[in-house]
Write an enzyme that holds these catalytic residues in place. Structure first.
Site, PDB file in Angstrom:
ATOM      1  N   ILE A   1      53.556 -54.647  34.490  1.00  0.00           N
ATOM      2  CA  ILE A   1      53.850 -54.732  33.128  1.00  0.00           C
ATOM      3  C   ILE A   1      53.320 -56.139  32.574  1.00  0.00           C
ATOM      4  O   ILE A   1      53.422 -57.082  33.188  1.00  0.00           O
ATOM      5  CB  ILE A   1      55.451 -54.706  32.910  1.00  0.00           C
ATOM      6  CG1 ILE A   1      55.827 -54.521  31.330  1.00  0.00           C
ATOM      7  CG2 ILE A   1      56.227 -55.784  33.608  1.00  0.00           C
ATOM      8  CD1 ILE A   1      57.340 -54.174  30.917  1.00  0.00           C
ATOM      9  N   CYS A   2      52.733 -55.957  31.291  1.00  0.00           N
ATOM     10  CA  CYS A   2      52.533 -57.058  30.539  1.00  0.00           C
ATOM     11  C   CYS A   2      51.148 -57.369  31.009  1.00  0.00           C
ATOM     12  O   CYS A   2      50.049 -56.780  30.929  1.00  0.00           O
ATOM     13  CB  CYS A   2      53.594 -58.294  30.463  1.00  0.00           C
ATOM     14  SG  CYS A   2      53.367 -59.535  29.605  1.00  0.00           S
ATOM     15  N   ALA A   3      51.099 -58.880  31.475  1.00  0.00           N
ATOM     16  CA  ALA A   3      49.741 -59.174  32.037  1.00  0.00           C
ATOM     17  C   ALA A   3      49.490 -58.751  33.262  1.00  0.00           C
ATOM     18  O   ALA A   3      48.512 -58.747  33.919  1.00  0.00           O
ATOM     19  CB  ALA A   3      49.787 -60.803  31.947  1.00  0.00           C
TER      20      ALA A   3
END
Length: 179
Positions: free
Chosen positions: A99-101
């Site tokens: 998730i995210c980066a």
């Protein structure tokens, strides 16, 4: 067993949501501290990991979960143990969720080529060969990716659905009053 890796600088919501929702459904989750068992998140919250990365063994692996955050994502990517777990999961056909980066880690390994994936804004170029979307969560085969802290509950529920089915995810969704 689901292994959630925690490295200094991880995004707290992106780690806690999957840990919490999977455990509510009875899934065995082990948190793994990269380099230490007391791991500080990107907003100063310290979590006590269940085990240290040097002690973790991927033998009973169902899924690997990689929370984002900075510099947590970079610390995960530089960990030989995290790399070993990702490789083992891929070889075994287990789920790899980021998730995210953190989907950038999978992109750098070439694992997202030809697959749908999402990430935090600005990291799209790191998802080498992926078809990058804008939905909150993308599921493509054994890979689950999500955009950021605001999508952490959806990410966790998608992971739960992949592991235990939509019924289990719907039950947890209802219990936390999530639309």
């Amino acid at each position: 067993m689901v292994y959630v890796f925690l490295a200094n600088g991880f995004e707290e919501m992106e780690a806690i949501a999957p840990i919490d929702l999977l455990r509510r459904a009875g899934v065995d989750v082990t948190t793994v501290g990269v380099g230490a068992t007391a791991v500080r998140g990107s907003h100063g919250i310290v979590l006590a990991a269940d085990t240290l990365d040097s002690s973790a063994m991927p033998d009973d692996l169902e899924a690997v979960v990689l929370p984002g955050g900075m510099p947590g994502t970079l610390n995960l990517e530089h960990s030989p143990v995290v790399q070993k777990f990702i490789d083992h999961a891929v070889e075994k056909g287990a789920i790899v969720a980021a998730i995210c980066a953190a989907p950038s880690i999978l992109g750098h390994k070439g694992l997202l080529k030809g697959r749908k994936a999402v990430c935090y804004e600005g990291f799209e170029g790191e998802l080498e060969g992926a078809s990058v979307g804008s939905e909150p969560v993308a599921v493509d085969g054994p890979f689950i990716t999500s955009r950021g802290a605001g999508t952490a509950t959806q990410f966790a529920l998608a992971l739960l659905a992949a592991l235990r089915g939509e019924g289990a995810a719907d039950k947890v969704r209802g219990s936390i009053l999530c639309p």
